[in-house]
Write a protein that holds these residues in place. Structure first.
Motif, PDB file in Angstrom:
ATOM      1  N   ALA A  27      46.450  33.867  40.133  1.00  0.00           N
ATOM      2  CA  ALA A  27      45.594  35.048  39.979  1.00  0.00           C
ATOM      3  C   ALA A  27      46.195  36.039  38.976  1.00  0.00           C
ATOM      4  N   TRP A  28      47.510  36.220  39.030  1.00  0.00           N
ATOM      5  CA  TRP A  28      48.176  37.109  38.068  1.00  0.00           C
ATOM      6  C   TRP A  28      47.927  36.632  36.641  1.00  0.00           C
ATOM      7  N   VAL A  75      44.051  37.301  35.773  1.00  0.00           N
ATOM      8  CA  VAL A  75      43.523  38.669  35.747  1.00  0.00           C
ATOM      9  C   VAL A  75      43.463  39.206  34.316  1.00  0.00           C
ATOM     10  N   GLY A 127      37.026  39.898  33.961  1.00  0.00           N
ATOM     11  CA  GLY A 127      36.239  39.553  35.135  1.00  0.00           C
ATOM     12  C   GLY A 127      35.486  38.241  35.003  1.00  0.00           C
ATOM     13  N   GLU A 150      42.252  38.162  45.086  1.00  0.00           N
ATOM     14  CA  GLU A 150      43.108  38.908  44.157  1.00  0.00           C
ATOM     15  C   GLU A 150      42.331  39.404  42.939  1.00  0.00           C
ATOM     16  N   LEU A 151      41.307  38.678  42.531  1.00  0.00           N
ATOM     17  CA  LEU A 151      40.492  39.092  41.388  1.00  0.00           C
ATOM     18  C   LEU A 151      39.295  39.942  41.805  1.00  0.00           C
ATOM     19  N   CYS A 202      36.662  39.083  43.414  1.00  0.00           N
ATOM     20  CA  CYS A 202      35.436  38.350  43.112  1.00  0.00           C
ATOM     21  C   CYS A 202      34.811  37.912  44.439  1.00  0.00           C
TER      22      CYS A 202
END
Length: 169
Positions: free
Chosen positions: A31-32, A35, A39, A60-61, A63
């Motif tokens: 996720a890091w 990002v 989006g 984490e995003l 979404c």
């Protein structure tokens, strides 16, 4: 008549055991990395292995739209021809979508999914060399001859020491 030489012993498979904690850390690391891309309209999880990493990445995003694609390729350790048993209809051609799986191995499943979602960004937590070119983003590379033991496929039990299992004198 000369006797044929004995076949070389088949090498023991290598195993890489992934705990729940490690899977969570590695999925969060994915996720890091993602990002920075901005989006995504939604996340498509490749079931079943991609469900948990996709949930972590989606959280984490931030979404909330999650779709699935179900592809049957493995029957335990036997590989077969991939069959799409549930297409990701909400994702269209994948434009703006993030496709998440736990592992890319040979790329067989990836090819089937890419045919459905050619414009999606494909991310996996783990990647093997043969499949790596088919994925856009991954976190950890393991050798092709390594079998990853995911936490949903394993349980704690005694394991022989390596020296004993390789028949070393």
């Amino acid at each position: 008549m000369a006797e044929a030489p004995a076949p070389a012993p088949k090498p023991s498979p290598r195993y890489y055991t992934v705990s729940w904690d490690q899977l969570h850390r590695d999925s969060k690391a994915l996720a890091w990395r993602l990002v920075e891309r901005g989006g995504f309209r939604g996340v498509v999880a490749v079931t079943r292995g991609g469900l948990i990493p996709a949930a972590i990445v989606a959280r984490e995003l931030e979404c909330r739209i999650i779709e699935t694609v179900s592809v049957v390729t493995y029957e335990e350790t036997l590989r077969g021809t991939p069959q799409v048993v549930k297409p990701p209809t909400a994702a269209g051609d994948g434009e703006g979508w993030l496709l998440v799986d736990d592992l890319i191995d040979t790329g067989t499943t990836a090819k089937a999914v890419r045919a459905l979602l050619p414009k999606a960004h494909f991310a996996t937590v783990y990647a093997k060399p043969a499949g790596r070119p088919a994925v856009d983003t991954f976190i950890t590379e393991v050798s092709q001859d390594t079998w990853i033991l995911f936490p949903w496929d394993t349980e704690a039990r005694f394991v022989e020491p390596i020296a004993r299992s390789t028949n070393q004198p």
